[in-house]
Motif scaffolding. Sequence first.
Motif, PDB file in Angstrom:
ATOM      1  N   ILE A 119       0.854  -1.185   0.000  1.00  0.00           N
ATOM      2  CA  ILE A 119       0.000   0.000   0.000  1.00  0.00           C
ATOM      3  C   ILE A 119       0.891   1.236   0.000  1.00  0.00           C
ATOM      4  O   ILE A 119       1.700   1.428   0.911  1.00  0.00           O
ATOM      5  CB  ILE A 119      -0.927   0.004   1.229  1.00  0.00           C
ATOM      6  CG1 ILE A 119      -1.773  -1.279   1.257  1.00  0.00           C
ATOM      7  CG2 ILE A 119      -1.817   1.232   1.228  1.00  0.00           C
ATOM      8  CD1 ILE A 119      -2.533  -1.479   2.551  1.00  0.00           C
ATOM      9  N   SER A 120       0.754   2.071  -1.031  1.00  0.00           N
ATOM     10  CA  SER A 120       1.581   3.270  -1.130  1.00  0.00           C
ATOM     11  C   SER A 120       0.757   4.416  -1.698  1.00  0.00           C
ATOM     12  O   SER A 120      -0.431   4.269  -1.996  1.00  0.00           O
ATOM     13  CB  SER A 120       2.791   3.001  -2.031  1.00  0.00           C
ATOM     14  OG  SER A 120       2.368   2.824  -3.376  1.00  0.00           O
ATOM     15  N   LEU A 121       1.406   5.560  -1.872  1.00  0.00           N
ATOM     16  CA  LEU A 121       0.723   6.717  -2.455  1.00  0.00           C
ATOM     17  C   LEU A 121       0.284   6.448  -3.886  1.00  0.00           C
ATOM     18  O   LEU A 121      -0.606   7.105  -4.414  1.00  0.00           O
ATOM     19  CB  LEU A 121       1.653   7.937  -2.429  1.00  0.00           C
ATOM     20  CG  LEU A 121       2.016   8.480  -1.034  1.00  0.00           C
ATOM     21  CD1 LEU A 121       3.056   9.581  -1.164  1.00  0.00           C
ATOM     22  CD2 LEU A 121       0.781   8.987  -0.309  1.00  0.00           C
ATOM     23  N   GLY A 181      -0.999   3.609  -4.913  1.00  0.00           N
ATOM     24  CA  GLY A 181      -2.045   2.596  -4.949  1.00  0.00           C
ATOM     25  C   GLY A 181      -1.580   1.250  -4.429  1.00  0.00           C
ATOM     26  O   GLY A 181      -0.668   1.166  -3.595  1.00  0.00           O
ATOM     27  N   LEU A 182      -2.209   0.195  -4.913  1.00  0.00           N
ATOM     28  CA  LEU A 182      -1.933  -1.156  -4.445  1.00  0.00           C
ATOM     29  C   LEU A 182      -1.103  -1.913  -5.475  1.00  0.00           C
ATOM     30  O   LEU A 182      -1.340  -1.804  -6.672  1.00  0.00           O
ATOM     31  CB  LEU A 182      -3.247  -1.903  -4.205  1.00  0.00           C
ATOM     32  CG  LEU A 182      -4.234  -1.254  -3.235  1.00  0.00           C
ATOM     33  CD1 LEU A 182      -5.568  -1.989  -3.267  1.00  0.00           C
ATOM     34  CD2 LEU A 182      -3.672  -1.262  -1.827  1.00  0.00           C
ATOM     35  N   LEU A 233      -9.701  -3.878  -1.411  1.00  0.00           N
ATOM     36  CA  LEU A 233      -9.250  -2.542  -1.010  1.00  0.00           C
ATOM     37  C   LEU A 233      -9.162  -1.579  -2.189  1.00  0.00           C
ATOM     38  O   LEU A 233      -9.053  -0.369  -1.997  1.00  0.00           O
ATOM     39  CB  LEU A 233      -7.896  -2.647  -0.301  1.00  0.00           C
ATOM     40  CG  LEU A 233      -7.922  -3.434   1.013  1.00  0.00           C
ATOM     41  CD1 LEU A 233      -6.515  -3.531   1.610  1.00  0.00           C
ATOM     42  CD2 LEU A 233      -8.879  -2.802   2.017  1.00  0.00           C
ATOM     43  N   PRO A 238     -13.827   1.196  -3.432  1.00  0.00           N
ATOM     44  CA  PRO A 238     -14.287   2.056  -2.323  1.00  0.00           C
ATOM     45  C   PRO A 238     -15.551   1.549  -1.630  1.00  0.00           C
ATOM     46  O   PRO A 238     -15.759   1.827  -0.438  1.00  0.00           O
ATOM     47  CB  PRO A 238     -14.542   3.404  -3.007  1.00  0.00           C
ATOM     48  CG  PRO A 238     -13.689   3.380  -4.225  1.00  0.00           C
ATOM     49  CD  PRO A 238     -13.678   1.947  -4.689  1.00  0.00           C
ATOM     50  N   LYS A 246     -14.668  -1.079   1.447  1.00  0.00           N
ATOM     51  CA  LYS A 246     -13.722  -0.827   2.542  1.00  0.00           C
ATOM     52  C   LYS A 246     -14.235   0.246   3.497  1.00  0.00           C
ATOM     53  O   LYS A 246     -14.990   1.143   3.118  1.00  0.00           O
ATOM     54  CB  LYS A 246     -12.350  -0.454   1.988  1.00  0.00           C
ATOM     55  CG  LYS A 246     -12.319   0.753   1.077  1.00  0.00           C
ATOM     56  CD  LYS A 246     -10.911   0.914   0.494  1.00  0.00           C
ATOM     57  CE  LYS A 246     -10.804   2.165  -0.364  1.00  0.00           C
ATOM     58  NZ  LYS A 246      -9.449   2.337  -0.922  1.00  0.00           N
ATOM     59  N   ASP A 299     -11.974   1.999   5.492  1.00  0.00           N
ATOM     60  CA  ASP A 299     -10.976   3.059   5.395  1.00  0.00           C
ATOM     61  C   ASP A 299      -9.980   2.642   4.311  1.00  0.00           C
ATOM     62  O   ASP A 299     -10.252   1.702   3.560  1.00  0.00           O
ATOM     63  CB  ASP A 299     -10.304   3.330   6.747  1.00  0.00           C
ATOM     64  CG  ASP A 299      -9.629   2.098   7.352  1.00  0.00           C
ATOM     65  OD1 ASP A 299      -9.157   1.229   6.585  1.00  0.00           O
ATOM     66  OD2 ASP A 299      -9.561   1.993   8.595  1.00  0.00           O
ATOM     67  N   GLN A 300      -8.833   3.283   4.262  1.00  0.00           N
ATOM     68  CA  GLN A 300      -7.893   3.007   3.177  1.00  0.00           C
ATOM     69  C   GLN A 300      -7.277   1.609   3.233  1.00  0.00           C
ATOM     70  O   GLN A 300      -6.836   1.081   2.219  1.00  0.00           O
ATOM     71  CB  GLN A 300      -6.764   4.054   3.178  1.00  0.00           C
ATOM     72  CG  GLN A 300      -7.219   5.441   2.720  1.00  0.00           C
ATOM     73  CD  GLN A 300      -7.846   5.407   1.335  1.00  0.00           C
ATOM     74  OE1 GLN A 300      -9.056   5.572   1.186  1.00  0.00           O
ATOM     75  NE2 GLN A 300      -7.032   5.165   0.324  1.00  0.00           N
ATOM     76  N   ILE A 301      -7.262   1.013   4.413  1.00  0.00           N
ATOM     77  CA  ILE A 301      -6.542  -0.265   4.547  1.00  0.00           C
ATOM     78  C   ILE A 301      -7.371  -1.400   5.140  1.00  0.00           C
ATOM     79  O   ILE A 301      -6.843  -2.488   5.378  1.00  0.00           O
ATOM     80  CB  ILE A 301      -5.255  -0.083   5.391  1.00  0.00           C
ATOM     81  CG1 ILE A 301      -5.600   0.490   6.777  1.00  0.00           C
ATOM     82  CG2 ILE A 301      -4.258   0.811   4.667  1.00  0.00           C
ATOM     83  CD1 ILE A 301      -4.402   0.563   7.716  1.00  0.00           C
ATOM     84  N   HIS A 302      -8.668  -1.156   5.372  1.00  0.00           N
ATOM     85  CA  HIS A 302      -9.502  -2.212   5.958  1.00  0.00           C
ATOM     86  C   HIS A 302     -10.813  -2.379   5.190  1.00  0.00           C
ATOM     87  O   HIS A 302     -11.429  -1.383   4.795  1.00  0.00           O
ATOM     88  CB  HIS A 302      -9.837  -1.901   7.422  1.00  0.00           C
ATOM     89  CG  HIS A 302      -8.644  -1.859   8.317  1.00  0.00           C
ATOM     90  ND1 HIS A 302      -8.073  -0.681   8.728  1.00  0.00           N
ATOM     91  CD2 HIS A 302      -7.913  -2.862   8.864  1.00  0.00           C
ATOM     92  CE1 HIS A 302      -7.038  -0.952   9.503  1.00  0.00           C
ATOM     93  NE2 HIS A 302      -6.913  -2.263   9.599  1.00  0.00           N
TER      94      HIS A 302
END
Length: 203
Positions: A137-139, A141-142, A168, A171, A174, A176-179
Motif C-alpha cells: 500500500i503506497s501513495l 495505490g496497491l 481494497l 471504495p 472498505k 478506510d484506506q486499509i480495511h
Amino acid sequence: MKYILITVTLILIFFTLTKKKTDIQALATQDTILAFGDSLTYGYGTTLTKSYPSLLSSLTGLKVINAGVNGETSQEGVARLPRLLEDPSIKLMILCFGGNDILQKRSMSSLKKNLKTMIQMAKEKNIQVLLISVPNISLFGLSALALYEEVSDEEKVPLISGILANILGNPTLKSDQIHPNALGYKIMAEKIYESLKENGWLN
C-alpha cells in the motif's frame, strides 16, 4: 523429440498436481481452523460477528478461531503463535500478515522470514497452512508483493493472492484506506471458503 518433451512435461505436471493434492488432508467436523493475523483477521472496521473468521465458520460449519490482533507486525506474530498452536484440534492455519510491516516500512526480507517461520511452526505441529497475500500500500495505490509467491513456493503451501487488493481497490468494499467493511469481509470469507473447497480441505 518434440513429442517426447511434451510427454515428459505432461507427466511432470501430473505428478506436481497429484503431490499438491495428496499433501492436503481434508478437515473433519471436529477440526478447528486457526485464523491468524492482524487487524484484517480481527475484523477492524466492522463487528466481530462480521469478521471473516466468524463468517467462514458459518460457511464451513467448523470452529474458526479469530486470532487477529489489531496493529500487530509479523515479528509479534512469531512471538504469539506458539501458544496458540498448542490446541490439538487445530488442523489448518490461515495466515494473513504483512499490512503493518508495510505501513511501518519494515524490512520485506524480515517479513518473508517471519512468514516462513510461522508456517514452519505450524508444520511442526502437523497443522496445514493456507497463506493470504497482502498488497503493498503506497501513495501510488496497491501493488502485489512477490514475496508471498516465493513463500508459497518455498514452503509448498497454497496461496490466495489478489483478494485483498481487489477488495481494497473498491471504495464500496472498505471502511478506510486499509480495511474492508462488512461487505468486504463477507467477500473475503467467501473467497477463502472457495479456496478451501478447491484445495481439498472441504468436500
